[in-house]
Each structure stands twice: as C-alpha cells, then as structure tokens.
Design a protein around this motif. Structure first.
Motif, PDB file in Angstrom:
ATOM      1  N   TRP A 195       0.831  -1.200   0.000  1.00  0.00           N
ATOM      2  CA  TRP A 195       0.000   0.000   0.000  1.00  0.00           C
ATOM      3  C   TRP A 195       0.871   1.257   0.000  1.00  0.00           C
ATOM      4  CZ3 TRP A 195      -4.561  -1.908  -0.904  1.00  0.00           C
ATOM      5  CH2 TRP A 195      -4.968  -3.105  -0.291  1.00  0.00           C
ATOM      6  N   ARG A 196       0.323   2.304  -0.547  1.00  0.00           N
ATOM      7  CA  ARG A 196       1.005   3.591  -0.503  1.00  0.00           C
ATOM      8  C   ARG A 196      -0.052   4.684  -0.344  1.00  0.00           C
ATOM      9  NH1 ARG A 196       2.502   6.819  -4.821  1.00  0.00           N
ATOM     10  NH2 ARG A 196       2.214   5.057  -6.267  1.00  0.00           N
ATOM     11  N   ALA A 197       0.059   5.437   0.756  1.00  0.00           N
ATOM     12  CA  ALA A 197      -0.892   6.527   0.991  1.00  0.00           C
ATOM     13  C   ALA A 197      -0.611   7.667   0.022  1.00  0.00           C
ATOM     14  CB  ALA A 197      -0.785   7.008   2.431  1.00  0.00           C
ATOM     15  N   VAL A 198      -1.680   8.233  -0.536  1.00  0.00           N
ATOM     16  CA  VAL A 198      -1.504   9.323  -1.498  1.00  0.00           C
ATOM     17  C   VAL A 198      -2.155  10.620  -1.023  1.00  0.00           C
ATOM     18  CG1 VAL A 198      -1.311   7.759  -3.452  1.00  0.00           C
ATOM     19  CG2 VAL A 198      -3.565   8.616  -2.799  1.00  0.00           C
ATOM     20  N   GLY A 199      -2.891  10.575   0.087  1.00  0.00           N
ATOM     21  CA  GLY A 199      -3.508  11.794   0.591  1.00  0.00           C
ATOM     22  C   GLY A 199      -4.909  11.559   1.100  1.00  0.00           C
ATOM     23  N   GLU A 200      -5.647  12.625   1.268  1.00  0.00           N
ATOM     24  CA  GLU A 200      -7.031  12.574   1.728  1.00  0.00           C
ATOM     25  C   GLU A 200      -7.881  13.435   0.808  1.00  0.00           C
ATOM     26  OE1 GLU A 200      -7.206  13.866   5.746  1.00  0.00           O
ATOM     27  OE2 GLU A 200      -6.483  11.962   6.564  1.00  0.00           O
ATOM     28  N   VAL A 201      -9.161  13.089   0.772  1.00  0.00           N
ATOM     29  CA  VAL A 201     -10.084  13.870  -0.036  1.00  0.00           C
ATOM     30  C   VAL A 201     -11.407  13.982   0.710  1.00  0.00           C
ATOM     31  CG1 VAL A 201     -10.971  11.873  -1.310  1.00  0.00           C
ATOM     32  CG2 VAL A 201     -11.100  14.141  -2.333  1.00  0.00           C
ATOM     33  N   ARG A 202     -11.991  15.152   0.632  1.00  0.00           N
ATOM     34  CA  ARG A 202     -13.305  15.340   1.240  1.00  0.00           C
ATOM     35  C   ARG A 202     -14.347  15.195   0.128  1.00  0.00           C
ATOM     36  NH1 ARG A 202     -14.511  17.302   6.092  1.00  0.00           N
ATOM     37  NH2 ARG A 202     -12.401  18.130   6.333  1.00  0.00           N
ATOM     38  N   VAL A 203     -14.989  14.055   0.121  1.00  0.00           N
ATOM     39  CA  VAL A 203     -15.973  13.752  -0.899  1.00  0.00           C
ATOM     40  C   VAL A 203     -17.284  14.444  -0.573  1.00  0.00           C
ATOM     41  CG1 VAL A 203     -17.225  11.902  -2.070  1.00  0.00           C
ATOM     42  CG2 VAL A 203     -14.866  11.526  -1.316  1.00  0.00           C
ATOM     43  N   ARG A 204     -17.921  14.957  -1.601  1.00  0.00           N
ATOM     44  CA  ARG A 204     -19.186  15.646  -1.407  1.00  0.00           C
ATOM     45  C   ARG A 204     -20.195  14.736  -0.714  1.00  0.00           C
ATOM     46  NH1 ARG A 204     -22.020  17.535  -6.788  1.00  0.00           N
ATOM     47  NH2 ARG A 204     -22.222  15.260  -6.900  1.00  0.00           N
ATOM     48  N   GLY A 205     -20.832  15.283   0.311  1.00  0.00           N
ATOM     49  CA  GLY A 205     -21.806  14.514   1.079  1.00  0.00           C
ATOM     50  C   GLY A 205     -21.215  13.872   2.302  1.00  0.00           C
TER      51      GLY A 205
END
Length: 445
Positions: free
Chosen positions: A412-422
C-alpha cells in the motif's frame, strides 16, 4: 425430432432447446448401449462359470450371447459416432427380444421336449430388463414399443406352443399338471402377459413425468444461461428457479467491495473510429478486463459507456472480497500494460475501489428489470475512479478496502485525503504499487 409433451411443443421450445433435448437423448442411447454391454458380459460370465447341464443337443446359449454382443457393440459404436435414428432404435428393440425369445424357444429343441417346455424357462425374466432399459431414453414411445414387442413376442411363443400340440392335450387347467408336465396353463401365460403390460404402463407413466421434467429442466437451464448474459449468474439461476415472477424492491443487504473501471482517452479514440470498429474494440476490451474480475470471484454489475462496475461478495458470496478486488485491479493493470487491442491500440484504465455495506436487488419498471447495487459505498467507489487523474495513479482505493484486504498483503502507498461531497470526514486514499511488487491475493473459495 424428439417426442416431447404436447404442452412443450410450443414457441417456448426454440430449435436450440430441442437440440439440447436431442443431445440428452443421444447421451441416454449411449448409456443404454453401455448397460446392454454390461448385461451381456455378465450373462456370458455366468454361463461360462456355471456347470453345464446334461443335454442331448449343443447349447444355443453361446450363439445367442454372441449375437446379442454383436448387436450391442454395433449399436454402441453407432451412438458414439452419430445420433441413432429412430428406425435403428426400434430395430434394436426388436433385435433384443428376437434374440431372447429365440433362445427361449430353442430350449425345447435342445432338450428334445414339446414346445410347451420352453414356456417355463425363467429366462423370460430378462424381458423386463429389456423393457426397463428403454426408460433411460426418457421417451414414452420407446418404452411402449419395448413393452408391445415383449407382449407380442411372448404371445406368439404361446400360440406356437399351443398350435403344435392341440391333439396332445398341451393345454391344462391343473396347476400341478402344469408344473410337472409339458403342458400349457393359459391362466399362467395370461399372468405373464398381464404383468408385462402392467410394468410397461407403470414405466410409461413414470417416463411421461420424467419427460416433462426433462423439458422443464432444459428450459430452466437454458433460461439461466441466457439470463446470465444480462444478469449475474447467481441472480439468473435464482430467477430461473423461481416459481413466481421475480419481485422488485426485495433488497439484499451485505458488505461488499465495489470496483469501478474507466478507460482513459476512449472518448477521443471513439471519435476517430467508425461505429462497427468502435463496438468491436469496446467488446474486445470488455472481454479482456472482465476475465480477471471473474477469475477473482467478482461479478460484473454494469457496463456504462466505456466503464465497468463490478461487485465482490454480492450477489456472489466471497469471504475475501476486498483482497480479491485489489488483486483483480492489479491483474487488469498488468493486462492493459502488455496487451494491444484491435489493430494495435494501447489503452489504459483507471480503477476506483471501495468497501462497505451495500444493498443489491432487481430494479426497473414493468417488464424491464436489471440487477444492481446501491449505497454510499458504491458512490464513493465511483468518485474515487476519476480522482486517479489528480493523484497520477491507476488504482485508487479507500482505507476501508485497505483494512478489509489486510494491511500486510499488498504494498500500500498513501496518497492523501479527499473530502468527498456529502461526507463530513475526509477519506484517506491509497494506491498499490505495480503488480510485480505486490503479493497476490487468494482467489475466491
């Protein structure tokens, strides 16, 4: 043309189903030949090891067995190469009983006794074997034909025994005299004929029911195969076996892993290709990417333009669904990197994967239904796929999938975070290293 019940001879039985039924009946013909071969070999072995009784004339048994063996081998060889025509099947029935009754009739000649002597031979019991054998064909007409030949043949032997001895008091009503002398007891012969008729009628009724079940099973099997082209096989089998119309709105709630795949640059490519070539290319790509999905136990839910949506663990159970989805994604990436499609076109795919609780079921309106899955987990998987462009990745998956698949099973390799709509909480995103650096996940059990 196979005989099927009147209700089955309808547009519901297209040529491909009739061909399937004929194939089953042809397999039954081969089975009949194999059973006949086993019977004649058994009889031959028993005759060879049994002590020979004293007889003033040579025994016809080896000749009868040799003739029956020749007929059986000819019939068996025929059914192995091609379909046995109806006339040959009927002729085989006549040959069976001709050899049997000829052998029985020869006993009075062999032992120099009146013809009535042959009627008491227990060898007559083999006639029931020849009638029962035709049940394997699961066709009413051959069972009835076998029973009719059995009855007619034995009635002919009785007539010959009586006709040649009218002045020698061959007919008797005395049971003791019948057992101790060469006399014909008409009541006893009637019992034999009545038993043959009764057994034939019972078998005919059983075959008629079995024939209807064969047609029904063939129709249902074909229905499941045809439905599986438009629905997941697990759902198609359920629908084909259902006694009522499949209901809409009955959802199945379960954890699952959802995989979304979209082809990069396919819209631009589609504009440059003529429609027939475009459809052929798209089908070739879909066939290629579906193979790893199914190999790892996934089910293709939908084809949406040049995108594919697949599910793992619903509707087809898979205990290790998250790892299977990741393994399928890695196999797809390896395929896309090494394969050329159509006339040498290289394509790339972006994949988004998420794991969570989803609901699956039939949806639609009226007679147009489709199976699909719904839920927040599905929505997130669909939104992860296009995010690959932002992160420069080919496979993007959620933390839920990483945890469900096992942290130590893939690189695995972490690539970041995202705030998904909803969603109020940011979603950690991961990718996996190239297939050659990843450990393969176990396939579905």
């Amino acid at each position: 043309m196979p005989t099927v019940p009147a209700k089955s001879r309808s547009p519901a039985l297209p040529p491909r189903l009739l061909a399937a039924i004929r194939a089953e009946q042809q397999a039954s013909e081969r089975l009949i030949g194999q059973v006949q071969l086993a019977v004649v070999l058994t009889f031959g072995l028993l005759w060879a090891i049994a002590p020979s009784p004293p007889s003033p004339a040579p025994s016809p048994v080896p000749w009868a067995l040799a003739g029956y063996l020749l007929v059986t081998l000819t019939r068996l060889a025929w059914t192995q190469r091609r379909r046995l025509p109806d006339w040959a099947a009927y002729l085989s029935i006549v040959a069976d009983f001709a050899l049997l009754y000829g052998l029985i009739w020869s006993f009075h000649v062999q032992y120099m006794q009146p013809p009535a002597f042959s009627l008491k031979a227990p060898t007559l019991l083999y006639a029931f074997i020849f009638v029962v054998l035709r049940v394997l064909r699961v066709e009413l007409r051959f069972v009835i034909a076998a029973g009719a030949v059995a009855v007619a043949g034995w009635a002919a032997l009785v007539g010959l025994a009586i006709g040649g001895n009218l002045h020698d008091a061959a007919i008797t009503r005395d049971y003791v005299h019948y057992l101790t002398a060469n006399a014909v007891l008409l009541g006893g012969e009637f019992d034999k004929l009545a038993t043959m008729l009764t057994v034939t009628l019972i078998l005919a009724l059983a075959v008629a029911r079995g024939q209807r079940l064969l047609v029904r099973a063939t129709v249902e099997s074909n229905a499941a195969m045809q439905l599986s082209r438009f629905l997941p096989m697990a759902v198609a089998v359920r629908i084909a076996a259902a006694t009522e119309r499949p209901p809409t709105g009955d959802g199945e709630l379960a954890p699952a892993t959802i995989l979304f795949l979209d082809l990069e640059g396919f819209t631009t490519l589609a504009e440059a290709l003529p429609p027939p070539q475009l459809i052929a290319l798209l089908n070739e790509v879909f066939e290629a990417v579906v193979a790893p999905i199914e190999r790892h136990g996934g089910v293709v839910d939908q084809f949406i333009g040049d995108a594919v949506m697949a599910t793992f663990n619903l509707p087809q159970p898979h205990a290790d669904h998250a790892a299977a989805a990741v393994a399928a994604a890695l196999d797809i990436q390896t395929l896309m990197a090494t394969h050329r499609f159509g006339t040498g076109v290289r394509l790339a795919a972006r994949i988004g994967i998420n794991t969570g609780i989803v609901v699956g079921g039939l949806v639609g309106a009226g007679e147009r239904l489709a199976y699909t899955v719904y839920g927040d987990a599905v929505n997130l998987a669909a939104r992860l796929e296009p995010l690959n462009k932002d992160y420069g990745t080919r496979v993007l998956l959620s933390e839920a999938t990483r945890l469900a698949a096992g942290e130590a099973r893939f690189a695995w390799r972490a690539v970041g975070e995202v705030r998904v709509r909803g969603r109020s909480v940011a979603t950690p995103l991961y990718t996996v290293d190239a297939p050659e650096a990843a450990a393969p996940a176990d396939d579905a059990g």
